[in-house]
Design a protein around this motif. Structure first.
Motif, short mmCIF file in Angstrom:
data_model
loop_
_atom_site.label_atom_id
_atom_site.label_comp_id
_atom_site.label_asym_id
_atom_site.label_seq_id
_atom_site.Cartn_x
_atom_site.Cartn_y
_atom_site.Cartn_z
N SER A 182 32.32 46.33 38.23
CA SER A 182 31.91 46.77 39.89
C SER A 182 32.37 45.67 40.67
O SER A 182 32.95 45.73 41.79
N ALA A 183 32.15 44.17 40.39
CA ALA A 183 32.65 43.16 41.31
C ALA A 183 34.18 43.25 41.23
O ALA A 183 34.58 42.97 42.62
N ALA A 184 34.92 43.57 40.29
CA ALA A 184 36.22 43.39 40.56
C ALA A 184 36.77 44.75 41.34
O ALA A 184 37.74 44.24 42.12
N ILE A 185 36.08 45.48 41.35
CA ILE A 185 36.95 46.88 42.04
C ILE A 185 36.31 46.33 43.63
O ILE A 185 37.29 46.69 44.59
N VAL A 186 35.40 45.82 43.77
CA VAL A 186 35.12 45.32 45.20
C VAL A 186 35.90 44.09 46.00
O VAL A 186 36.45 44.33 46.89
N LEU A 187 36.34 43.29 44.82
CA LEU A 187 37.40 42.55 45.22
C LEU A 187 38.52 42.87 45.56
O LEU A 187 39.59 42.69 46.53
N ARG A 188 39.20 43.91 44.58
CA ARG A 188 40.30 44.71 44.66
C ARG A 188 40.49 45.35 45.89
O ARG A 188 41.71 45.40 46.56
N SER A 189 39.37 45.75 46.68
CA SER A 189 39.34 46.64 47.92
C SER A 189 39.08 45.73 49.32
O SER A 189 38.83 46.44 50.28
N LEU A 190 39.42 44.45 49.22
CA LEU A 190 39.05 43.59 50.30
C LEU A 190 40.37 43.68 51.34
O LEU A 190 40.18 43.29 52.58
N GLY A 191 41.19 44.38 50.89
CA GLY A 191 42.30 44.63 51.96
C GLY A 191 43.58 43.86 51.95
O GLY A 191 44.53 44.23 52.92
N THR A 192 43.81 42.92 50.93
CA THR A 192 44.80 41.98 51.01
C THR A 192 45.73 42.09 49.65
O THR A 192 45.16 42.45 48.64
N VAL A 193 46.89 41.94 49.56
CA VAL A 193 47.69 41.90 48.26
C VAL A 193 47.03 41.02 47.32
O VAL A 193 47.01 41.37 46.17
N ALA A 194 46.92 39.83 47.97
CA ALA A 194 46.07 38.85 46.86
C ALA A 194 44.89 39.25 46.00
O ALA A 194 44.75 39.19 44.95
N TRP A 195 44.19 39.84 47.01
CA TRP A 195 42.86 40.36 46.46
C TRP A 195 43.14 41.60 45.58
O TRP A 195 42.23 41.67 44.53
N LEU A 196 43.93 42.22 45.87
CA LEU A 196 44.55 43.48 44.95
C LEU A 196 44.88 42.95 43.43
O LEU A 196 44.24 43.39 42.69
N MET A 197 45.79 42.11 43.50
CA MET A 197 46.15 41.33 42.29
C MET A 197 44.72 40.75 41.49
O MET A 197 44.62 40.90 40.33
N VAL A 198 44.25 40.07 42.19
CA VAL A 198 43.06 39.37 41.41
C VAL A 198 41.89 40.27 40.85
O VAL A 198 41.80 40.32 39.63
N GLY A 199 41.65 41.47 41.82
CA GLY A 199 40.63 42.33 41.25
C GLY A 199 40.96 42.96 40.19
O GLY A 199 40.45 43.44 39.22
N THR A 200 42.60 43.49 40.29
CA THR A 200 43.16 44.44 39.26
C THR A 200 42.98 43.60 37.91
O THR A 200 42.57 44.13 36.76
N ALA A 201 43.55 42.22 37.88
CA ALA A 201 43.37 41.43 36.86
C ALA A 201 41.99 41.32 36.18
O ALA A 201 41.90 41.59 34.86
N LEU A 202 40.86 41.27 36.98
CA LEU A 202 39.61 40.86 36.16
C LEU A 202 38.83 42.57 35.89
O LEU A 202 38.21 42.65 34.79
N LEU A 203 39.25 43.47 36.50
CA LEU A 203 38.97 44.79 36.11
C LEU A 203 39.75 45.09 34.83
O LEU A 203 38.95 46.02 34.03
N GLY A 204 40.89 44.69 34.51
CA GLY A 204 41.35 45.04 33.12
C GLY A 204 40.72 44.01 32.16
O GLY A 204 40.47 44.74 30.99
N ILE A 205 40.07 43.14 32.38
CA ILE A 205 39.46 42.18 31.42
C ILE A 205 38.18 43.03 31.22
O ILE A 205 37.57 43.18 29.92
#
Length: 405
Positions: A89-112
């Motif tokens: 849930s937290a990773a999806i929120v981070l991924r959706s903050l609107g920047t490419v950097a957060w998109l990558m960070v959130g995607t990596a965390l949701l994969g874990i």
């Protein structure tokens, strides 16, 4: 009397937890694909950068699967699954903050986070429902496919009505609800695995060691089957529209072939595994599943679009049947929940790392040859190898545990 009634109630609580986790294991991934054009336009990200969004989860699956099995042993299956849903849930929120950097960070965390569910659900089913492993594995796999299809289908309409950030981010809500269901199961029942395993808050007993797994021929057959069937799926899902367009199909119709693939896969998930119910092994159902891969790949080599729809439908049945079988093998080929988690971690490590290279490899061969003929022949070769490893995994054998000195 109250004690006798507690067992079925506990089983229903565990099933609720399985459903809650299964519904969240693919939605966060499949929602992004349809949003890529909008994300590219809004962020200015390159195609290469956005291509990593599709690769990161698969790499996480492969690299973190052994860690997920270890976490399950240390923290217990229940706590691990609840924690993974919170992290998701937290990773999806981070991924959706609107920047490419957060998109990558959130995607990596949701994969874990998703990796934990991928690895530990087969172990949980082995621990609590050993007699119904195949049926329940098929059921939760089907739920994954249905939820993934829904998330992909509503992604663009929601984005057009609001924004891509909200369209991708709203899936944090069911993930958080999933965590709540698992936590409620833990609190109400007091355990999510049998008492002999120490309960969800206690370390699980050690299973086969990594060395024992990685030197076991049966474990490798299961792992290679997992990897080869995953390669088939990821290659087909990535390149099917392009293959259909190259065969002369209209772009809109080619895109609809992905929906046909998903619908057919549901038939494979729910129906094909029934062929081995009551039998000592899974060779009959496996033969049908891998046979669909071979036949479907061969039909793709037929010029034109005359049999293209049949080819896609047959491939879809193969995709659904083989993933349900591969996940079932983690439990069916092991003697206990700890071994199931260990085999799941090993097989998904090998399998996902193998599958991660699939779409890139097939795309590179297509660019080098200029047609889809050679890549499709390669797909047929992988289908045959999937059949070989699948039939070898489907015998009614179980990983042997070393005898005590």
């Amino acid at each position: 009397m109250s004690k006798a009634r507690r067992v079925p109630v506990g089983s229903w609580l565990v099933l609720a937890g399985v459903v809650a986790v299964a519904l969240n294991l693919r939605t966060a991934i499949t929602v992004v694909g349809p949003l890529i054009p909008t994300i590219r336009e809004d962020t200015g990200a390159s195609t290469v950068a956005l291509g990593r969004v599709g690769t990161l989860p698969v790499l996480s699956f492969g690299l973190c699967s052994p860690l997920a099995a270890w976490v399950g042993r240390r923290a217990g299956i229940g706590r691990s699954l609840a924690g993974s849903m919170v992290l998701l849930s937290a990773a999806i929120v981070l991924r959706s903050l609107g920047t490419v950097a957060w998109l990558m960070v959130g995607t990596a965390l949701l994969g874990i986070a998703i990796t934990v569910g991928n690895v530990l659900l087969p172990s949980l089913i082995k621990a609590r429902f050993a007699a119904r492993t195949s049926q329940l594995t098929s059921a939760y796999t089907g739920l994954m496919v249905i939820a993934a299809t829904i998330s992909a289908g509503v992604a663009v309409p929601v984005a057009r009505a609001t924004s891509w950030e909200l369209s991708a981010g709203l899936w944090a809500v069911p993930a958080l609800l999933g965590a709540g269901v698992v936590i409620a199961s833990l609190v109400i029942e007091g355990r999510l695995v049998p008492a002999t395993a120490g309960g969800p808050t206690s370390p699980s007993p050690a299973g086969l060691s990594a060395r024992q797994l990685y030197t076991n021929p049966l474990a490798w057959r299961v792992a290679l089957f997992m990897g080869l069937q995953s390669t088939m799926f990821y290659v087909v899902i990535a390149w099917l529209p392009d293959i259909m367009i190259a065969k002369g199909m209209a772009e809109v119709t080619a895109g609809a072939m992905v929906s046909l693939l998903n619908v057919a896969s549901l038939f494979g998930v729910f129906v094909v595994p029934l062929l081995h119910v009551g039998r000592p092994d899974q060779r009959r159902s496996t033969a049908v599943g891998v046979g669909c891969f071979v036949v479907g790949s061969a039909l793709l080599l037929v010029p034109g679009t005359a049999v293209a729809t049949v080819a896609v439908g047959v491939l879809g049945v193969g995709c659904g049947a083989t993933i349900a079988l591969a996940l079932s093998f983690f439990s069916l080929r092991t003697a206990g929940a700890a071994d199931a988690a260990g085999l799941s971690g090993m097989a998904q490590t090998v399998g996902d790392l193998l599958a991660a290279a699939g779409p890139v490899t097939w795309g590179a061969v297509r660019d080098a040859t200029g047609t889809w003929t050679v890549p499709t022949v390669m797909l047929l070769v992988v289908a045959v190898l999937t059949a070989v490893t699948g039939m070898a995994s489907a015998r009614g054998w179980v990983l042997e545990r070393p005898t005590s000195a």
